[in-house]
Design a protein around this motif. Sequence first.
Motif: not given
Length: 279
Positions: A3-10, A12-18, A20-29
């Motif tokens: 997963h690629i995001v462009f803002n640091e606050p993004d 933690s919220v994306l990790q929390k979503a992951i 909730l859904d293991e199919s989203l499992q992956g590194d956040v860059v």
Amino acid sequence: MIHIVFNEPDISVLQKAIELDESLQGDVVLIRDDYAVGPIANVYTGEGIEARKQFWRDVLAGTDAEGTVDNGEVDDYKTVAELVGSMRRNPDEIIWIWAAQNKHDVSGYYWLLNYMAEFQGRVFILYLNNLPFINEKGLIFYPEWLSVIPPKEFLKARKLARPITLSEFEVDPDEWKKLMQENKGVRILEGGKKLGHHDYDYYDADLKKFITNDWQKASKIIHQFLSKNKQTTGDMYMLWRLKQLAAAGEYDVQGELKGFKDFEVKAKSAVQASAAEQE
């Protein structure tokens, strides 16, 4: 999945979503630089990279963040090299690019696209453009930033993932190249993925509205601007612009033009202004 995001606050919220859904499992860059401001001419070459570094050295001079340009803390080129390496080594790996409708995310998307073309079909975009979400109070809202979306709402957002098309890989880089050739200092989102280009002083007129006849710390002026102005950008950029205005002699200044709390600014007194006009 990456997963690629462009803002640091993004992150933690994306990790929390992951969670909730293991199919989203992956590194956040995280792509750290703000490509909505600063020079972008030759941004993929050594000359252009150094020009951006010098721009940020100037912007951050005198602040607590001074030195971050050269300490390796922000190095998107190293980040993207690692991404490309992972994609080449693992043919089953895919990338999801998350972007909300703001100039920062869209500028970052355009910059990143240059490195993603060889992986067409494996790179997906989730562009939350004018899409309604439900906030913590159960009300519908249209987020400008990923970080304000509740984690559970990301599970709905994931349905928007689609491969970046061959046409987009051809057209979008051309749009970015036009901006690179113009090489102005500020990019503004005009709708969709359309970026307008403006000079470095684009925000100055609005920033001046928050400078009063009373002494105010730079931090207060910038806070007022960021909370009340329609178009905003990063606080460090606005601090730099305020210091530029102060250094030009347009306003009374006391303190050192360094960090947010190191100096105060107010409008010039009528006597001083009249004398300056006579000169």
